[in-house]
Structure formats: structure tokens, C-alpha cells
Write a protein that holds these residues in place. Structure first.
Motif, mmCIF file in Angstrom:
data_model
loop_
_atom_site.group_PDB
_atom_site.id
_atom_site.type_symbol
_atom_site.label_atom_id
_atom_site.label_comp_id
_atom_site.label_asym_id
_atom_site.label_seq_id
_atom_site.Cartn_x
_atom_site.Cartn_y
_atom_site.Cartn_z
ATOM 1 N N ALA A 1 44.240 47.405 45.732
ATOM 2 C CA ALA A 1 45.614 46.982 45.478
ATOM 3 C C ALA A 1 46.523 47.367 46.638
ATOM 4 O O ALA A 1 46.276 48.352 47.351
ATOM 5 C CB ALA A 1 46.119 47.624 44.188
ATOM 6 N N ILE A 2 47.576 46.593 46.831
ATOM 7 C CA ILE A 2 48.609 47.002 47.782
ATOM 8 C C ILE A 2 49.197 48.325 47.289
ATOM 9 O O ILE A 2 49.581 48.458 46.126
ATOM 10 C CB ILE A 2 49.708 45.930 47.898
ATOM 11 C CG1 ILE A 2 49.118 44.599 48.369
ATOM 12 C CG2 ILE A 2 50.806 46.402 48.846
ATOM 13 C CD1 ILE A 2 48.412 44.661 49.701
ATOM 14 N N GLY A 3 49.248 49.299 48.170
ATOM 15 C CA GLY A 3 49.674 50.639 47.785
ATOM 16 C C GLY A 3 48.516 51.544 47.414
ATOM 17 O O GLY A 3 48.701 52.744 47.208
ATOM 18 N N GLY A 4 47.303 50.960 47.323
ATOM 19 C CA GLY A 4 46.115 51.749 47.044
ATOM 20 C C GLY A 4 45.588 52.430 48.297
ATOM 21 O O GLY A 4 46.087 52.217 49.405
ATOM 22 N N PRO B 1 31.801 45.785 39.040
ATOM 23 C CA PRO B 1 32.549 45.396 37.841
ATOM 24 C C PRO B 1 33.985 45.910 37.829
ATOM 25 O O PRO B 1 34.379 46.727 36.986
ATOM 26 C CB PRO B 1 31.723 46.015 36.713
ATOM 27 C CG PRO B 1 31.114 47.226 37.338
ATOM 28 C CD PRO B 1 30.836 46.857 38.764
ATOM 29 N N THR B 2 34.774 45.435 38.770
ATOM 30 C CA THR B 2 36.193 45.777 38.820
ATOM 31 C C THR B 2 36.938 44.651 39.519
ATOM 32 O O THR B 2 36.432 44.070 40.484
ATOM 33 C CB THR B 2 36.417 47.109 39.578
ATOM 34 O OG1 THR B 2 37.826 47.383 39.644
ATOM 35 C CG2 THR B 2 35.847 47.075 40.984
ATOM 36 N N ASN B 3 38.117 44.360 39.032
ATOM 37 C CA ASN B 3 38.952 43.327 39.655
ATOM 38 C C ASN B 3 39.974 43.912 40.611
ATOM 39 O O ASN B 3 40.437 43.229 41.523
ATOM 40 C CB ASN B 3 39.677 42.513 38.577
ATOM 41 C CG ASN B 3 38.724 41.713 37.719
ATOM 42 O OD1 ASN B 3 37.762 41.137 38.231
ATOM 43 N ND2 ASN B 3 38.964 41.689 36.424
ATOM 44 N N LYS B 4 40.322 45.179 40.398
ATOM 45 C CA LYS B 4 41.314 45.816 41.248
ATOM 46 C C LYS B 4 40.974 47.287 41.389
ATOM 47 O O LYS B 4 40.538 47.939 40.428
ATOM 48 C CB LYS B 4 42.716 45.639 40.665
ATOM 49 C CG LYS B 4 43.842 46.041 41.624
ATOM 50 C CD LYS B 4 45.131 45.309 41.303
ATOM 51 C CE LYS B 4 45.047 43.854 41.735
ATOM 52 N NZ LYS B 4 46.355 43.155 41.625
ATOM 53 N N ILE B 5 41.175 47.795 42.594
ATOM 54 C CA ILE B 5 40.842 49.185 42.918
ATOM 55 C C ILE B 5 42.089 49.895 43.430
ATOM 56 O O ILE B 5 42.799 49.376 44.300
ATOM 57 C CB ILE B 5 39.730 49.229 43.980
ATOM 58 C CG1 ILE B 5 38.435 48.646 43.423
ATOM 59 C CG2 ILE B 5 39.505 50.653 44.484
ATOM 60 C CD1 ILE B 5 37.367 48.390 44.482
ATOM 61 N N ALA B 6 42.342 51.076 42.890
ATOM 62 C CA ALA B 6 43.468 51.889 43.358
ATOM 63 C C ALA B 6 43.027 52.883 44.426
ATOM 64 O O ALA B 6 43.763 53.147 45.382
ATOM 65 C CB ALA B 6 44.105 52.635 42.188
ATOM 66 N N ASN C 1 52.595 53.568 39.909
ATOM 67 C CA ASN C 1 52.090 52.442 39.120
ATOM 68 C C ASN C 1 51.218 51.487 39.934
ATOM 69 O O ASN C 1 51.331 50.262 39.819
ATOM 70 C CB ASN C 1 53.252 51.671 38.475
ATOM 71 C CG ASN C 1 54.050 52.542 37.507
ATOM 72 O OD1 ASN C 1 53.477 53.203 36.653
ATOM 73 N ND2 ASN C 1 55.366 52.539 37.664
ATOM 74 N N ILE C 2 50.351 52.055 40.775
ATOM 75 C CA ILE C 2 49.408 51.241 41.536
ATOM 76 C C ILE C 2 48.243 50.886 40.618
ATOM 77 O O ILE C 2 47.589 51.774 40.078
ATOM 78 C CB ILE C 2 48.902 51.993 42.783
ATOM 79 C CG1 ILE C 2 50.079 52.481 43.643
ATOM 80 C CG2 ILE C 2 47.962 51.113 43.593
ATOM 81 C CD1 ILE C 2 50.992 51.400 44.132
ATOM 82 N N GLU C 3 48.004 49.614 40.462
ATOM 83 C CA GLU C 3 46.955 49.177 39.545
ATOM 84 C C GLU C 3 45.569 49.434 40.127
ATOM 85 O O GLU C 3 45.390 49.448 41.343
ATOM 86 C CB GLU C 3 47.087 47.680 39.255
ATOM 87 C CG GLU C 3 48.310 47.298 38.451
ATOM 88 C CD GLU C 3 48.330 45.820 38.147
ATOM 89 O OE1 GLU C 3 48.613 45.476 36.980
ATOM 90 O OE2 GLU C 3 48.046 45.021 39.055
ATOM 91 N N GLY C 4 44.603 49.597 39.222
ATOM 92 C CA GLY C 4 43.223 49.599 39.671
ATOM 93 C C GLY C 4 42.390 50.785 39.238
ATOM 94 O O GLY C 4 42.889 51.811 38.768
#
Length: 242
Positions: free
Chosen positions: A196-199, A167-172, A68-71
Motif C-alpha cells: 500500500a502507499i504509505g506501507g 493470498p493477500t490483496n494489500k500489504i502494509a 490507517n495504512i491498509e494491508g
């Protein structure tokens, strides 16, 4: 990566098509070992990263979803688009609609060396016409796999101009394939804060001195001690833990 579920079978076939493995005997100069290792510049295949790095990317995407790593997923330097095509296929076959694939490239080849990055002075990548793949051609390649849809964002231009406002707020997963110091440093500078942390950060060209120097300088400047792990003869990655 072998699995007999329909999803895994589709993704395995997608890899074989992108890497042109099924018809390799019809690709001039190609060998099974070089394609596996990602050591050739294919005349026909839609990716040059090879099977080892493609399988590894598959593993990272599975890890992102399972944990469940966001991005979003982004690649900087896409050539014919094959790796991004695989990313999009992975998301689509898994029914994932809350992540985008960002396809970042000049679509005009690599930049000329710049005074701000003296180490790139001897680079000749900008003279390689083989590395120039236009945006219409990359779009056409996505269409061939029925993967050209609103899950993709094309980011055309030099990284120093486009990535600050990507155009992204978070990257996995940030997959960097820029070869040069400038391209690699621009991507790390503007994208790493969004990972993201964990990305994961994947460096495709660590065997190239320009690229390796940028990675070393960036990690040292930002006190990054997460282990740099070898993928194959040229690729490395690390997992962002803090």
C-alpha cells in the motif's frame, strides 16, 4: 519503546522471550551486544534479527495502525518464526482482526544458486543446515506463545512458486529476509505491487552483497526514489510513497 501500559508491557516481554534476552547467560556464545545488534546465529532464541530491528518493526507496525495504512504483514524467510510471532502478538494484543500475518518460507532452507541469477553463483547458504527449520517446528514455536490461530497464513515453498499467488490483496509491511539475489528479487517482484502507499518494505540482509544487488536492481528498474533508510548494520527499509 518503553511504556507502562499493559499492551506495551506485553509486547516488551514478548520481544525479550523471542530474543531470549531474559536468559541470555544460558545461551552458549551469546553476548548482550551481539543480540542487541542481531549479529549472532542463536542456538536457542526464536529470532536472529536482534533488538534494534525488532524495535524498529514495532515502530513500523505502530505507524501502520496510527496512519490507517491498509494491508497484511508478510515476512519472506522466517527461520524459527520469531519475527512473525511478534507481528501476530502485536495484532492480537491490539485487537486487530482485519490483518493477517503471512509466514512465507521453504521450511527447507535456502535454494541452490540458479542460472537465472548468476550473482548467486558463489552462495553457500543452501548448505547451511542451521537455516533449515521445518514447518512443524515453526508451528510449535507459535503454539508456545499461544499465538497459533487463524490470524496466520503459512506459505510453504520456494518464493518463485508461492509469492506470485500469495493470498493477500494489500500489504502494509513486507519484511524480506531471503539473503540471496533470487530470493530478494522474487519477493520484490511479486509483493511490491501489493504494498500500500504509505506501507513499508524492510530488507533484513542489505549487508549481504547478493541481497543488496537485488534491491538496487529492482529500485532502479522501477524508478523507485523513496529514500533507503538504515536500520542497523545490516537492515534497511523504505516507505512506499507512490
Amino acid at each position: 519503546m518503553s511504556n507502562n501500559t499493559p499492551k506495551e508491557m506485553y509486547l516488551e516481554m514478548l520481544k525479550k522471550a523471542i530474543l531470549f534476552e531474559i536468559w541470555l547467560e544460558h545461551e552458549p556464545g551469546a553476548t548482550k551486544e551481539n543480540r542487541f545488534q542481531g549479529l549472532d546465529w542463536p542456538l536457542i532464541a526464536h529470532s536472529m534479527i536482534g533488538r534494534i530491528r525488532m524495535n524498529h518493526l514495532h515502530q513500523l507496525m505502530n505507524a501502520v495502525v496510527n496512519n490507517n495504512i491498509e494491508g497484511d504483514f508478510i515476512e519472506t524467510g522466517v527461520w524459527r518464526g520469531g519475527t512473525c510471532i511478534f507481528m501476530r502478538g502485536f495484532l492480537k494484543v491490539n485487537g486487530i482482526t482485519n490483518r493477517k500475518v503471512i509466514v512465507a518460507d521453504s521450511f527447507e532452507g535456502l535454494p541452490e544458486p540458479e542460472a537465472r541469477c548468476p550473482i548467486d553463483e558463489t552462495s553457500k547458504f543452501h548448505e547451511q543446515d542451521f537455516l533449515r527449520v521445518s514447518l512443524p517446528e515453526v508451528i510449535s514455536n507459535f503454539q508456545k506463545y499461544d499465538l497459533y490461530d487463524d490470524g496466520i497464513i503459512f506459505l510453504k515453498g520456494w518464493f518463485k512458486d508461492t509469492l506470485p499467488t500469495a493470498p493477500t490483496n494489500k500489504i502494509a509491511i513486507a519484511r524480506l529476509d531471503g539473503d540471496m539475489y533470487s530470493s530478494t528479487m522474487d519477493a520484490l517482484t511479486h509483493l511490491y505491487p501489493k504494498v500500500a502507499i504509505g506501507g513499508f518494505i524492510v530488507i533484513d540482509d542489505y549487508s549481504i552483497g547478493y541481497c543488496a544487488a537485488a534491491v538496487t536492481d529492482f529500485r532502479n528498474a522501477h524508478h523507485i526514489t523513496d529514500p533507503l533508510v538504515t536500520i542497523d548494520s545490516t537492515g534497511v527499509y523504505w516507505k512506499k510513497t507512490k
